[in-house]
Design an enzyme around this catalytic site. Structure first.
Site, PDB file in Angstrom:
ATOM      1  N   ARG A 294       0.699  -1.266   0.106  1.00  0.00           N
ATOM      2  CA  ARG A 294       0.078   0.015  -0.046  1.00  0.00           C
ATOM      3  C   ARG A 294       0.975   1.301   0.066  1.00  0.00           C
ATOM      4  O   ARG A 294       1.103   1.950  -1.183  1.00  0.00           O
ATOM      5  CB  ARG A 294      -0.684   0.025   0.953  1.00  0.00           C
ATOM      6  N   ASP A 295       1.404   1.492   1.174  1.00  0.00           N
ATOM      7  CA  ASP A 295       2.295   2.827   0.996  1.00  0.00           C
ATOM      8  C   ASP A 295       3.267   2.645   0.214  1.00  0.00           C
ATOM      9  O   ASP A 295       3.759   3.626  -0.305  1.00  0.00           O
ATOM     10  CB  ASP A 295       2.744   3.014   2.736  1.00  0.00           C
TER      11      ASP A 295
ATOM     12  N   HIS B 116       5.278   4.728  12.659  1.00  0.00           N
ATOM     13  CA  HIS B 116       5.404   4.395  11.185  1.00  0.00           C
ATOM     14  C   HIS B 116       6.332   5.690  10.665  1.00  0.00           C
ATOM     15  O   HIS B 116       6.026   6.802  10.576  1.00  0.00           O
ATOM     16  CB  HIS B 116       3.979   4.925  10.768  1.00  0.00           C
TER      17      HIS B 116
ATOM     18  N   HIS C  52       9.130   7.374   7.953  1.00  0.00           N
ATOM     19  CA  HIS C  52       9.574   7.408   6.752  1.00  0.00           C
ATOM     20  C   HIS C  52      10.950   7.863   6.741  1.00  0.00           C
ATOM     21  O   HIS C  52      11.553   8.549   7.667  1.00  0.00           O
ATOM     22  CB  HIS C  52       9.013   8.536   5.854  1.00  0.00           C
TER      23      HIS C  52
ATOM     24  N   CYS D 285       4.265   9.493   0.150  1.00  0.00           N
ATOM     25  CA  CYS D 285       2.742   9.852  -0.108  1.00  0.00           C
ATOM     26  C   CYS D 285       2.601  10.834  -1.181  1.00  0.00           C
ATOM     27  O   CYS D 285       3.453  11.946  -1.337  1.00  0.00           O
ATOM     28  CB  CYS D 285       2.449  10.443   1.301  1.00  0.00           C
TER      29      CYS D 285
ATOM     30  N   ASN E 246       9.273   4.463   3.125  1.00  0.00           N
ATOM     31  CA  ASN E 246       9.059   4.032   4.602  1.00  0.00           C
ATOM     32  C   ASN E 246      10.464   3.289   4.762  1.00  0.00           C
ATOM     33  O   ASN E 246      11.188   3.004   3.905  1.00  0.00           O
ATOM     34  CB  ASN E 246       8.121   3.032   4.497  1.00  0.00           C
TER      35      ASN E 246
HETATM   36  P1  HMG Z   1     -13.407  13.927  -2.747  1.00  0.00           P
HETATM   37  O1  HMG Z   1     -12.903  14.512  -4.346  1.00  0.00           O
HETATM   38  O2  HMG Z   1     -13.620  15.020  -1.723  1.00  0.00           O
HETATM   39  O3  HMG Z   1     -14.732  13.015  -2.938  1.00  0.00           O
HETATM   40  O4  HMG Z   1     -12.062  12.995  -2.323  1.00  0.00           O
HETATM   41  P2  HMG Z   1     -15.877  12.942  -3.039  1.00  0.00           P
HETATM   42  O5  HMG Z   1     -16.911  12.437  -1.897  1.00  0.00           O
HETATM   43  O6  HMG Z   1     -16.334  14.648  -3.517  1.00  0.00           O
HETATM   44  O7  HMG Z   1     -16.429  12.244  -4.489  1.00  0.00           O
HETATM   45  C1  HMG Z   1     -15.613  12.604  -5.581  1.00  0.00           C
HETATM   46  C2  HMG Z   1     -15.671  11.450  -6.400  1.00  0.00           C
HETATM   47  O8  HMG Z   1     -14.536  10.421  -5.941  1.00  0.00           O
HETATM   48  C3  HMG Z   1     -16.847  10.714  -6.777  1.00  0.00           C
HETATM   49  O9  HMG Z   1     -16.467  10.289  -8.063  1.00  0.00           O
HETATM   50  C4  HMG Z   1     -16.932   9.605  -5.830  1.00  0.00           C
HETATM   51  O10 HMG Z   1     -17.821   8.695  -6.225  1.00  0.00           O
HETATM   52  C5  HMG Z   1     -15.375   9.204  -5.592  1.00  0.00           C
HETATM   53  P3  HMG Z   1     -17.263  10.898  -9.324  1.00  0.00           P
HETATM   54  O11 HMG Z   1     -18.722  11.030  -9.154  1.00  0.00           O
HETATM   55  O12 HMG Z   1     -16.228  12.330  -9.553  1.00  0.00           O
HETATM   56  O13 HMG Z   1     -16.834   9.841 -10.267  1.00  0.00           O
HETATM   57  N1  HMG Z   1     -15.012   8.376  -4.428  1.00  0.00           N
HETATM   58  C6  HMG Z   1     -14.449   7.374  -4.344  1.00  0.00           C
HETATM   59  N2  HMG Z   1     -13.990   6.459  -5.237  1.00  0.00           N
HETATM   60  C7  HMG Z   1     -13.798   5.370  -4.743  1.00  0.00           C
HETATM   61  N3  HMG Z   1     -13.429   5.042  -3.476  1.00  0.00           N
HETATM   62  C8  HMG Z   1     -13.737   5.867  -2.525  1.00  0.00           C
HETATM   63  C9  HMG Z   1     -14.382   7.113  -2.893  1.00  0.00           C
HETATM   64  N4  HMG Z   1     -14.714   8.057  -2.346  1.00  0.00           N
HETATM   65  C10 HMG Z   1     -15.114   9.107  -3.263  1.00  0.00           C
HETATM   66  N5  HMG Z   1     -13.452   5.672  -1.227  1.00  0.00           N
HETATM   67  C11 HMG Z   1     -11.391  11.370  -0.933  1.00  0.00           C
HETATM   68  C12 HMG Z   1     -12.323  12.550  -0.974  1.00  0.00           C
HETATM   69  C13 HMG Z   1     -11.065  10.914   0.605  1.00  0.00           C
HETATM   70  C14 HMG Z   1     -12.388  10.511  -1.757  1.00  0.00           C
HETATM   71  C15 HMG Z   1      -9.911  11.628  -1.612  1.00  0.00           C
HETATM   72  O14 HMG Z   1      -9.509  12.431  -1.253  1.00  0.00           O
HETATM   73  C16 HMG Z   1      -9.065  10.556  -1.704  1.00  0.00           C
HETATM   74  O15 HMG Z   1      -9.384   9.141  -2.001  1.00  0.00           O
HETATM   75  N6  HMG Z   1      -7.916  10.510  -0.948  1.00  0.00           N
HETATM   76  C17 HMG Z   1      -6.917   9.496  -0.531  1.00  0.00           C
HETATM   77  C18 HMG Z   1      -5.500  10.023  -0.699  1.00  0.00           C
HETATM   78  C19 HMG Z   1      -4.633   8.990  -0.101  1.00  0.00           C
HETATM   79  O16 HMG Z   1      -4.913   7.841  -0.284  1.00  0.00           O
HETATM   80  N7  HMG Z   1      -3.445   9.337   0.225  1.00  0.00           N
HETATM   81  C20 HMG Z   1      -2.382   8.499   0.602  1.00  0.00           C
HETATM   82  C21 HMG Z   1      -2.742   7.545   1.703  1.00  0.00           C
HETATM   83  S1  HMG Z   1      -2.202   8.527   3.584  1.00  0.00           S
HETATM   84  C22 HMG Z   1      -0.667   8.143   3.635  1.00  0.00           C
HETATM   85  O17 HMG Z   1      -0.051   7.546   2.831  1.00  0.00           O
HETATM   86  C23 HMG Z   1      -0.146   8.483   5.152  1.00  0.00           C
HETATM   87  C24 HMG Z   1       0.090   7.342   5.858  1.00  0.00           C
HETATM   88  O18 HMG Z   1       1.112   6.276   5.145  1.00  0.00           O
HETATM   89  C25 HMG Z   1       0.801   7.685   7.089  1.00  0.00           C
HETATM   90  C26 HMG Z   1       2.080   8.488   7.102  1.00  0.00           C
HETATM   91  O19 HMG Z   1       2.925   8.227   6.604  1.00  0.00           O
HETATM   92  O20 HMG Z   1       2.085   9.526   7.666  1.00  0.00           O
HETATM   93  C27 HMG Z   1      -1.132   6.522   5.970  1.00  0.00           C
HETATM   94 MG    MG Z   2       3.178   6.526   4.967  1.00  0.00          MG
END
Ligand code: HMG
Ligand code: MG
Length: 297
Positions: free
Chosen positions: A12-13, A204, A206, A237, A246
């Protein structure tokens, strides 16, 4: 001998920021090889918007092909109710919600303020727990933020406690951009340990500045016994520019073995997996150990 658990976050990450997209078949092969090294938890994907993170498209196919009812946990990231529906349909038995201690990062990463995100997570966590699914929580930017700079430790403690109150059994504290040093990590952990026990926390880290292993050592000193890591040091990220991978799972496993902790991981097999995924991505592993030991298979 004391045990330390490593949560493998490579599939994933590790893969969410890679330019070269990998097929579901390769992701599954990676996860199956990781499962053969003795790891007990492997983050298998993210049910996020494919428009935001195209690399995680296909997570449903990957999760559905895994045995989520066996001894190995396969948690997946879930940002909202829509993601939960898809994760449950694919057979998820553990999910992770992901918040941040920085307002700017929360907006850029999930398009919500911290308060809004906690409201979303409340619904997700309640529904998941009702379905008998375990919920883990992440706090990002626990030391520094790519947009706001230094983050005050009390902000991390507040979000960590809020996630625990929603029913998260464990809170993973993410130094998303890898700016922490043992002193700043200790200061942050001291604040979080004022509100939550060490047994409910994971580290966690990096490795952007090469401090991750030292930070894990500092976290061990205050009682943490769970660490996230990514095979071959993959990762980053998409919403934290400049954040490198990571900490590498094989480097962490080597540290822990040297410090006398049991992890259950076969280092030789793990190094083999590091070379496998590095070859698939067309670049060398980022870990020290993969180079020190060389190709095993
Ligand atoms: P949004 O644009 O505000 O969502 O995104 P929305 O509710 O307004 O919907 C917009 C569109 O997205 C719609 O589709 C929804 O159906 C679709 P459209 O009508 O335009 O075709 N949608 C989805 N599709 C699939 N799965 C879903 C979903 N939700 C809405 N779950 C949202 C808000 C949260 C969805 C977006 O911002 C997002 O997906 N963000 C994820 C970002 C991400 O994955 N970042 C990396 C992970 S975090 C990380 O790496 C840190 C970590 O490792 C810890 C660390 O290192 O600190 C964990
Ligand atoms: Mg991370």
């Amino acid at each position: 001998m004391q045990s330390v658990k490593i949560v493998e976050v490579g599939p994933r990450d590790g893969l969410q920021n890679e330019k070269r997209p990998l097929s579901a078949e390769i992701k599954l092969e990676l996860i199956r090889r990781l499962a053969g090294t003795g790891l007990s938890a492997i983050e298998a994907g993210a049910f996020v918007s494919p428009k935001w993170v195209p690399q995680m498209a296909g997570s449903a196919e990957v999760l559905a092909a895994l045995d989520t009812t066996g001894a190995i946990a396969y948690p997946v990231l879930v940002p909202n109710d829509m993601g939960l529906d898809a994760a449950l349909a694919a057979g998820a038995r553990e999910i992770a919600v992901f918040g941040a201690a920085s307002e700017s990062f929360s907006q850029k990463n999930i398009n919500a303020s911290i308060a809004e995100s906690l409201q979303r997570f409340a619904s997700v966590a309640r529904r998941a727990l009702d379905a008998g699914v375990k919920v883990r929580g992440y706090v990002s930017c626990v030391v520094g933020c790519p947009y706001e700079g230094r983050i005050a430790p009390h902000k991390v403690a507040d979000v960590a406690k809020a996630l625990a109150d929603l029913g998260c059994y464990e809170i993973s504290l993410g130094d998303t951009i890898g700016v922490g040093t043992p002193a700043s990590v200790r200061e942050m952990l001291d604040a979080v340990l004022d509100v939550l026990p060490a047994g409910q926390l994971a580290g966690h880290f990096h490795d952007t500045y090469g401090m991750a292993v030292a930070n894990i050592r500092a976290a061990l000193d205050v009682g943490l016994r769970v660490f996230d890591a990514s095979v071959a040091g993959l990762g980053g990220c998409p919403y934290a520019r400049g954040a490198s991978g990571n900490v590498a799972t094989e480097d962490v496993a080597y540290l822990l073995a040297g410090e006398g902790y049991h992890t259950g991981i076969d280092l030789t097999k793990l190094v083999d997996v590091a070379w496998f995924i590095a070859d698939a991505l067309g670049k060398p592993p980022a870990s020290k150990l993969a180079h020190a030991l060389g190709r095993q298979g």
